[in-house]
Design an enzyme around this catalytic site. Structure first.
Site, PDB file in Angstrom:
ATOM      1  CB  ALA A  40     -24.244  -0.435  29.609  1.00 23.08           C
TER       2      ALA A  40
ATOM      3  N   GLY B 109     -19.609   1.815  28.408  1.00 25.20           N
ATOM      4  CA  GLY B 109     -19.396   0.523  28.270  1.00 25.20           C
ATOM      5  C   GLY B 109     -18.820  -0.154  26.874  1.00 25.20           C
TER       6      GLY B 109
ATOM      7  CD  GLU C 230     -16.547   1.106  31.472  1.00 23.45           C
ATOM      8  OE1 GLU C 230     -17.772   1.050  31.222  1.00 23.45           O
ATOM      9  OE2 GLU C 230     -16.285   1.048  32.703  1.00 23.45           O
TER      10      GLU C 230
ATOM     11  CD  GLU D 192     -19.518   5.248  31.432  1.00 26.59           C
ATOM     12  OE1 GLU D 192     -18.994   6.307  31.067  1.00 26.59           O
ATOM     13  OE2 GLU D 192     -19.349   4.212  30.832  1.00 26.59           O
TER      14      GLU D 192
HETATM   15  N1  3HC Z   1     -28.625   2.391  25.348  1.00 25.79           N
HETATM   16  C1  3HC Z   1     -29.967   2.132  25.042  1.00 25.79           C
HETATM   17  N2  3HC Z   1     -30.382   3.253  23.953  1.00 25.79           N
HETATM   18  C2  3HC Z   1     -29.489   4.038  23.758  1.00 25.79           C
HETATM   19  C3  3HC Z   1     -28.211   4.179  24.105  1.00 25.79           C
HETATM   20  C4  3HC Z   1     -27.603   3.177  25.125  1.00 25.79           C
HETATM   21  N3  3HC Z   1     -26.698   3.338  25.548  1.00 25.79           N
HETATM   22  N4  3HC Z   1     -27.537   5.194  23.604  1.00 25.79           N
HETATM   23  C5  3HC Z   1     -28.484   5.852  22.576  1.00 25.79           C
HETATM   24  N5  3HC Z   1     -29.679   4.751  22.612  1.00 25.79           N
HETATM   25  C6  3HC Z   1     -30.931   5.187  21.958  1.00 25.79           C
HETATM   26  C7  3HC Z   1     -31.353   6.675  21.959  1.00 25.79           C
HETATM   27  O1  3HC Z   1     -32.532   6.444  22.966  1.00 25.79           O
HETATM   28  C8  3HC Z   1     -32.185   6.685  20.757  1.00 25.79           C
HETATM   29  O2  3HC Z   1     -33.338   6.099  20.613  1.00 25.79           O
HETATM   30  P1  3HC Z   1     -34.706   6.507  19.976  1.00 25.79           P
HETATM   31  O3  3HC Z   1     -34.258   6.589  18.455  1.00 25.79           O
HETATM   32  O4  3HC Z   1     -35.514   5.581  20.324  1.00 25.79           O
HETATM   33  O5  3HC Z   1     -34.817   7.754  20.641  1.00 25.79           O
HETATM   34  C9  3HC Z   1     -31.299   6.014  19.661  1.00 25.79           C
HETATM   35  O6  3HC Z   1     -30.369   5.058  20.638  1.00 25.79           O
HETATM   36  C10 3HC Z   1     -30.431   6.965  18.882  1.00 25.79           C
HETATM   37  O7  3HC Z   1     -29.526   7.950  19.839  1.00 25.79           O
HETATM   38  P2  3HC Z   1     -29.473   9.451  19.516  1.00 25.79           P
HETATM   39  O8  3HC Z   1     -30.779   9.946  18.891  1.00 25.79           O
HETATM   40  O9  3HC Z   1     -28.704   9.904  20.837  1.00 25.79           O
HETATM   41  O10 3HC Z   1     -28.547   9.254  18.090  1.00 25.79           O
HETATM   42  P3  3HC Z   1     -27.293  10.039  17.946  1.00 25.79           P
HETATM   43  O11 3HC Z   1     -26.613   9.559  16.750  1.00 25.79           O
HETATM   44  O12 3HC Z   1     -27.406  11.787  18.108  1.00 25.79           O
HETATM   45  O13 3HC Z   1     -26.039   9.870  19.023  1.00 25.79           O
HETATM   46  C11 3HC Z   1     -24.942   8.544  20.571  1.00 25.79           C
HETATM   47  C12 3HC Z   1     -25.625   8.441  19.323  1.00 25.79           C
HETATM   48  C13 3HC Z   1     -23.805   9.512  20.703  1.00 25.79           C
HETATM   49  C14 3HC Z   1     -24.361   7.175  20.821  1.00 25.79           C
HETATM   50  C15 3HC Z   1     -25.815   8.883  21.790  1.00 25.79           C
HETATM   51  O14 3HC Z   1     -26.928   8.159  21.521  1.00 25.79           O
HETATM   52  C16 3HC Z   1     -25.475   8.755  23.117  1.00 25.79           C
HETATM   53  O15 3HC Z   1     -24.623   9.624  23.723  1.00 25.79           O
HETATM   54  N6  3HC Z   1     -25.796   7.720  23.856  1.00 25.79           N
HETATM   55  C17 3HC Z   1     -25.299   7.397  25.176  1.00 25.79           C
HETATM   56  C18 3HC Z   1     -23.923   6.970  25.269  1.00 25.79           C
HETATM   57  C19 3HC Z   1     -23.863   6.570  26.882  1.00 25.79           C
HETATM   58  O16 3HC Z   1     -24.209   7.390  27.691  1.00 25.79           O
HETATM   59  N7  3HC Z   1     -23.075   5.446  27.110  1.00 25.79           N
HETATM   60  C20 3HC Z   1     -22.754   4.888  28.422  1.00 25.79           C
HETATM   61  C21 3HC Z   1     -23.911   4.282  28.798  1.00 25.79           C
HETATM   62  S1  3HC Z   1     -23.686   3.697  30.492  1.00 25.79           S
HETATM   63  C22 3HC Z   1     -22.825   2.607  30.581  1.00 25.79           C
HETATM   64  O17 3HC Z   1     -22.266   2.257  29.446  1.00 25.79           O
HETATM   65  C23 3HC Z   1     -22.306   2.066  31.955  1.00 25.79           C
HETATM   66  C24 3HC Z   1     -20.958   1.273  31.991  1.00 25.79           C
HETATM   67  O18 3HC Z   1     -19.860   1.993  32.223  1.00 25.79           O
HETATM   68  C25 3HC Z   1     -21.103   0.018  33.003  1.00 25.79           C
END
Ligand code: 3HC
Ligand code: NAI
Length: 691
Positions: free
Chosen positions: A65, A104, A107, A127
């Site tokens: 998400a 997400g 998912e 998450e």
């Molecule tokens: N939403 C918005 N922005 C995101 C994001 C997300 N889910 N994931 C990463 N970004 C952004 C980061 O903030 C960063 O922004 P910046 O360049 O402005 O600083 C940019 O994307 C790049 O991220 P990283 O520097 O972390 O890049 P990497 O290549 O090192 O890692 C990644 C990529 C593995 C995808 C890592 O960013 C990550 O783990 N992201 C989070 C994933 C996550 O937690 N997903 C679950 C979200 S909650 C959800 O999905 C709820 C659902 O169940 C309903």
């Protein structure tokens, strides 16, 4: 054709291909959700299309998400609505995964009818790391594929699975050739059509969650086994309850329950804190006056001076990523001991199955020991980790200046000393930086990058890049006594020591800080580290409780006695002896003890840290409040669910903290003098978040 600015749609033979492209990580923002929805509807409506492939461009499949949309109200279509469109499509939808299918994102893949991926792809539901649970059916669908036991492990850890593991667990239907995802997915879709395969809906797969087949004790056993790890965090328990529901409730009911628990977590301060930490960690790597394109140096060979506690751990970081290291000592005996400790650490990791015996040999093969500093003359980075004495460090740096390559980065791991004074011993202070690792240096994620007056931008940029390469979080800090972390720690330490004379017992202080969420309190920590670290028997004169305990031979856990008594299993109990030592000491000093409340312990130990953090910001020794939060979370075990001291300060209310500091200042003097920054923020009705 373009469906919208992030969605491309085309039909290849009988297969529709929807390609999403929303850099950097294809987070499921509103535009992306609209794009997916319309693409599926289009494919369903087109009689010439028999199946659809859902694929992403750029570095990854949907990484989850869009976290930046959280708290912004309902932006339609919701993720769940998009999922319904996919799952109920009358034609097979195939997810084509590369990079990381996370949260997400996974998912979404779980509502498609089939999933293919390249070998390098990874899947996970992270998450929990954001204080949340998978709120789009992840807690319901994953157990239906991998079984509740594995699902518990995967979802509460948030760890990623490799494509191979995912394939073996049935999470993926096929792994296709690297670099050929699109072709592979289209071919797979054609096969699905040709074989007239069914529209598989994970929600209907009930075999693995059949209550008759699941051990009813599974959930409570899991809770017990993980109690320590999950202490304080709300999300893991919520996840366990959802997976329990997957077993004990019909899908639709459990799906609703998942939503309810997701909303609860989303509204909670823990998730706000953990989301703050996620962005703060990424923010820390950005320095205002050091643009992204600042040239960095290649580090191909590393030198470490001193093979003691820190030097050994520091060396391991580089060996772990395949960089050769030469480590230098003054005496053969110390060198041998240092090399032996490194090998033993690796052997232990291999015993736990985390690396192979081959890995041990490969890493040790990259390590060279030497008694001659001049052997570091071809190193691109040299890190000094010798005794914490200015004269010794200065001698090392003036020697280094004689033979190190002109562009080598010269780093000191000093905890407290002035990096400018160290840099001044060289003819190239612009190449000198503090790289302050935390003990154990091969484990703790924090790296304070101490930017001295003359440190060049390129050296700082290289240090930040290097931190990432070795899996650390680099935080740039300025020169001051103890930098950011230890400078704030000193506040807590001072108050803890005063409190046990005023009336609290060491175990009271430890309990309050443990309950707050720290892994242990300062006195338990002292016992673990060794009471005699920094204690000099020659100069000891019973002038503090600690000196007296050292003089009595109570040197901490290693002597089975410190502030606590320890049994053979290292279990600690409050010590009557220590109680008496403290009482006698107070009597001798004329201190009359009084009852001290838990709230007073907390305020004195922790508000004083927030106040010092404000001073650090005021002096520009940290660039932003969130950098301080990252220092404390990654270096000192500050509980992530409290977001770091500055985030927590805002949460408590800076006015509340200021009131308390003013009262404490009136009673105890200057130690609690409010920071002018704190006063300003309160007068303006602002928080650290507004800076
Ligand atoms: N939403 C918005 N922005 C995101 C994001 C997300 N889910 N994931 C990463 N970004 C952004 C980061 O903030 C960063 O922004 P910046 O360049 O402005 O600083 C940019 O994307 C790049 O991220 P990283 O520097 O972390 O890049 P990497 O290549 O090192 O890692 C990644 C990529 C593995 C995808 C890592 O960013 C990550 O783990 N992201 C989070 C994933 C996550 O937690 N997903 C679950 C979200 S909650 C959800 O999905 C709820 C659902 O169940 C309903
Ligand atoms: P240590 O005493 O375990 O190791 C220091 C090593 O340096 C010894 O093995 C000694 O023989 C060697 N040494 C001394 N002079 C030398 C020289 N001229 N050339 C080569 N080797 C030399 O000390 P520790 O704990 O590893 O600390 C090292 C540095 O790291 C200190 O500056 C300390 O403040 C800092 N530090 C320590 C932390 C800790 O928790 N121990 C945490 C972060 C930083």
């Amino acid at each position: 054709m373009q469906i919208n600015d992030v969605t491309h749609y085309e039909v290849v033979g009988e297969i529709a291909v929807a390609t999403l492209n929303s850099p950097p990580v294809n987070a499921l923002s509103q535009r992306v959700r609209i794009g997916i929805n319309e693409a599926v509807e289009k494919a369903v409506a087109d009689p010439s299309v028999k199946a659809m492939v859902l694929i992403c461009e750029g570095r990854t499949f949907f990484a989850g998400a869009d976290i930046t949309e959280f708290g912004k109200g309902k932006l339609l279509p919701t993720l769940r609505e998009v999922q319904e469109t996919i799952e109920n499509a009358s034609k097979p939808v195939i997810a084509a995964i590369h990079g990381t299918a996370l949260g997400g994102g996974l998912e979404v893949a779980l509502v498609t009818h089939y999933r293919v991926a390249v070998p390098s792809a990874r899947c996970g539901l992270p998450e929990v790391k954001l204080g949340l649970l998978p709120g789009a059916g992840g807690t319901q669908r994953l157990p239906r594929i991998v079984g509740p036991e594995r699902a518990l492990e995967i979802i509460t850890s948030g760890d990623q699975l490799s494509a191979q593991d995912a394939l073996e667990m049935g999470l993926l239907d096929k792994v296709v050739e690297e670099g050929k995802l699109r072709e592979g997915a289209i071919a797979f879709a054609e096969q699905v059509v040709a074989e007239n395969r069914p529209l598989v809906k994970v929600r209907e797969m009930n075999d693995k969650v059949d209550p008759a087949k699941v051990d009813p004790a599974l959930f409570d056993n899991f809770r017990k086994a993980k109690a320590r790890k999950f202490r304080g965090f709300k999300a893991p328990e919520h996840i366990i309850r959802c997976i329990e529901a997957a077993v004990n409730m019909p899908f639709d009911e459990a799906f609703k329950y998942e939503r309810q628990l997701f909303e609860e977590l989303m509204a909670d301060s823990q998730s706000a804190a953990q989301r703050h930490v996620f962005f703060a960690e990424r923010q820390a790597a950005k320095i205002d006056d050091i643009p992204k394109d600042t040239p960095t140096q290649d580090i191909r060979k590393v030198g470490v001076i001193g093979a003691g506690t820190m030097g050994g751990g520091i060396a391991m970081n580089f060996l772990n990523v395949g960089l050769p290291v030469t480590i230098v000592e003054t005496k053969a005996e110390a060198l041998e001991r240092g090399l032996g400790v490194i090998r033993k650490n690796y052997e232990n990791t291999a015993k736990k199955g985390r690396i192979s015996q081959d890995d041990v040999e490969t890493r040790m093969g990259l390590l060279t020991g030497s008694l001659d500093m001049a052997e570091l003359s071809d190193c691109d980075l040299i890190i000094e980790a010798v005794f914490e004495q200015m004269d010794i460090k200065q001698a090392v740096f003036s020697r280094l200046d004689e033979f190190a390559k002109p562009d080598a980065i010269l780093a000191t791991n000093t905890s407290y000393l002035d990096v400018n004074d160290i840099a001044a011993m060289t003819s190239r202070p612009e190449q000198v930086v503090g790289l302050h690792f935390f003990s154990p240096a091969n484990v703790m994620r924090l790296l304070e990058i101490v930017r001295a007056d003359k440190t060049s931008k390129s050296v700082v940029a290289t240090s930040l890049k290097l931190a990432k390469q070795i899996g650390k979080v680099g935080v740039v800090v300025g020169v001051c006594f103890g930098f950011v972390g230890n400078r704030m720690l000193a506040q807590r330490q001072r108050e803890a020591e005063k409190l046990i004379l005023e009336g609290a017992w060491p175990w009271d202080v430890d309990r309050v800080l443990y309950d707050f969420g720290f892994p242990m309190g300062p006195f338990a920590m002292r016992d673990l580290a060794g009471m005699d670290v920094g204690w000099d028997p020659e100069k000891s004169s019973s002038s503090t409780v600690r000196e007296i305990l050292n003089e009595m031979g109570r040197r901490g856990q290693k002597t089975n006695a410190g502030f606590y008594d320890y049994d053979e299993k290292r279990k600690a109990t409050p010590s009557k002896v220590v109680e008496q030592v403290i009482l006698d000491f107070c009597e001798k000093k004329g201190i009359s003890r009084r009852p001290v409340s838990d709230q007073e312990i907390l305020e004195r130990c922790v508000y004083s840290m927030v106040n010092e953090g404000a001073n650090i910001l005021l002096e520009g020794k940290a660039a932003r409040a969130s950098d301080i939060d990252i220092v404390w979370i990654t270096g000192y075990g500050w509980p992530a669910y409290r977001g770091g001291p500055m985030f927590w300060g805002d949460l408590v209310g800076l006015d509340t903290i200021l009131d308390s500091l003013r009262k404490l200042e009136a009673e105890h003097g200057d130690d609690f003098k409010p920071s002018p920054l704190l006063e300003r923020l309160v007068s303006e009705g602002k928080g650290f978040k507004d800076l």
